[in-house]
Motif scaffolding. Structure first.
Motif, short mmCIF file in Angstrom:
data_model
loop_
_atom_site.label_atom_id
_atom_site.label_comp_id
_atom_site.label_asym_id
_atom_site.label_seq_id
_atom_site.Cartn_x
_atom_site.Cartn_y
_atom_site.Cartn_z
N ALA A 107 6.24 -19.15 -8.15
CA ALA A 107 7.64 -19.08 -8.84
C ALA A 107 6.86 -17.87 -9.96
O ALA A 107 5.74 -17.22 -10.14
N LEU A 109 6.04 -16.14 -12.62
CA LEU A 109 5.79 -15.68 -13.05
C LEU A 109 4.35 -15.70 -13.72
O LEU A 109 4.12 -15.55 -12.88
N VAL A 115 0.56 -19.21 -19.24
CA VAL A 115 1.28 -20.00 -17.77
C VAL A 115 0.30 -21.27 -17.96
O VAL A 115 -0.43 -21.59 -16.51
N SER A 119 4.73 -25.29 -19.26
CA SER A 119 5.29 -23.90 -18.90
C SER A 119 6.06 -23.91 -17.13
O SER A 119 6.96 -23.35 -16.57
N LEU A 120 5.66 -23.90 -16.78
CA LEU A 120 5.83 -24.52 -14.71
C LEU A 120 6.53 -25.79 -14.67
O LEU A 120 7.66 -25.69 -13.98
N TRP A 123 9.61 -24.47 -15.76
CA TRP A 123 10.73 -23.38 -15.17
C TRP A 123 10.93 -24.69 -14.11
O TRP A 123 12.02 -24.18 -13.47
N ALA A 127 14.68 -24.41 -12.66
CA ALA A 127 15.17 -24.22 -10.62
C ALA A 127 15.73 -25.48 -10.71
O ALA A 127 16.18 -25.34 -9.52
N LEU A 163 10.63 -18.78 -21.87
CA LEU A 163 11.28 -19.57 -20.82
C LEU A 163 12.09 -20.65 -21.45
O LEU A 163 13.62 -21.14 -21.03
#
Length: 194
Positions: A107, A109, A115, A119-120, A123, A127, A163
C-alpha cells in the motif's frame, strides 16, 4: 455491490463481545479488517528495546494483523480468507476476512507508527470501493464524527484524517465494542449516523 468494511481493533480479541461482533459482521456479509492487538504491542516493545527502523516495525505490525486474522478465522470459519483483490472479487457478497500481509505491505502509505491498522483498514475500504467503514473500538465512541478530532484524541492514528478526506464512503465509529451499535451502523443507510 459495494461492501462494508468492519475494522475490529486488536484489543477486541480478548473482549467478551468478540463472538457477537463477528456474528453480526458475518450476517451482514461484511469485510472484516483486523487490528494487531498484543502482537503489534510486542512489535512496539521490541523496537524500543532493539532499535530497529520504523520501516521494519511497520512490516512486522502488518504481520501482527495477519496473526489476528488467523485467530479470527479460527473463531469464525464462515468467513472467506482474502489476501488479494482477486480473493475479494471471488468472495463478493459473502463475509470476508482480510489477510493483510500482501496488500498492506504494498500500500502507498508511510511506513511509520503514524499508520496503524485503522489507516490500513481505511485504505482497504478505499481500494475495495466500500460504501462504509465501521471502526469498532473498546473505548467510548467519540462525540464527534470528524476524523481529525478522533486523531487528536488518540482514537485513530495521525495519518487517518488524510485518508478520510479522500474516501468516497462513510466512516462510522462504534464504541464500547457494542454489538447493537455495530448492527445499527452496518444497517443504517448511507449518511445516517449510527
Amino acid at each position: 455491490m459495494r461492501p462494508t468494511v468492519v475494522k475490529l481493533g486488536g484489543s477486541l480479541i480478548e473482549h467478551g463481545a468478540l463472538a457477537q461482533l463477528l456474528a453480526i459482521a458475518e450476517r451482514h456479509s461484511a469485510v472484516v479488517a483486523p487490528g494487531g492487538g498484543r502482537f503489534a504491542d510486542a512489535v512496539r516493545e521490541a523496537q524500543a528495546r532493539l532499535g530497529f527502523s520504523d520501516a521494519a516495525a511497520h512490516r512486522m505490525a502488518i504481520l501482527a494483523m495477519e496473526q489476528v486474522s488467523h485467530l479470527l478465522l479460527d473463531r469464525a470459519p464462515g468467513f472467506s480468507a482474502c489476501a488479494s483483490r482477486a480473493d475479494f472479487e471471488a468472495s463478493s457478497g459473502r463475509p470476508a476476512l482480510w489477510l493483510p500481509r500482501r496488500m498492506a505491505s504494498s500500500a502507498p502509505l508511510p511506513a511509520s507508527w503514524d499508520v496503524t491498522s485503522d489507516s490500513l483498514a481505511l485504505w482497504l475500504a478505499g481500494a475495495l470501493g466500500a460504501r462504509k467503514l465501521v471502526l469498532v473500538k473498546a473505548a467510548e465512541a467519540p462525540a464527534t464524527s470528524v476524523p481529525a478530532e478522533w486523531a487528536r484524541a488518540g482514537l485513530v492514528d495521525g495519518h487517518f484524517p488524510r485518508l478520510a478526506e479522500a474516501f468516497a464512503g462513510e466512516i462510522v465509529c462504534v464504541g464500547r465494542a457494542s454489538p447493537e451499535a455495530l448492527a445499527e451502523a452496518i444497517s443504517a443507510p448511507f449518511g445516517v449516523a449510527a
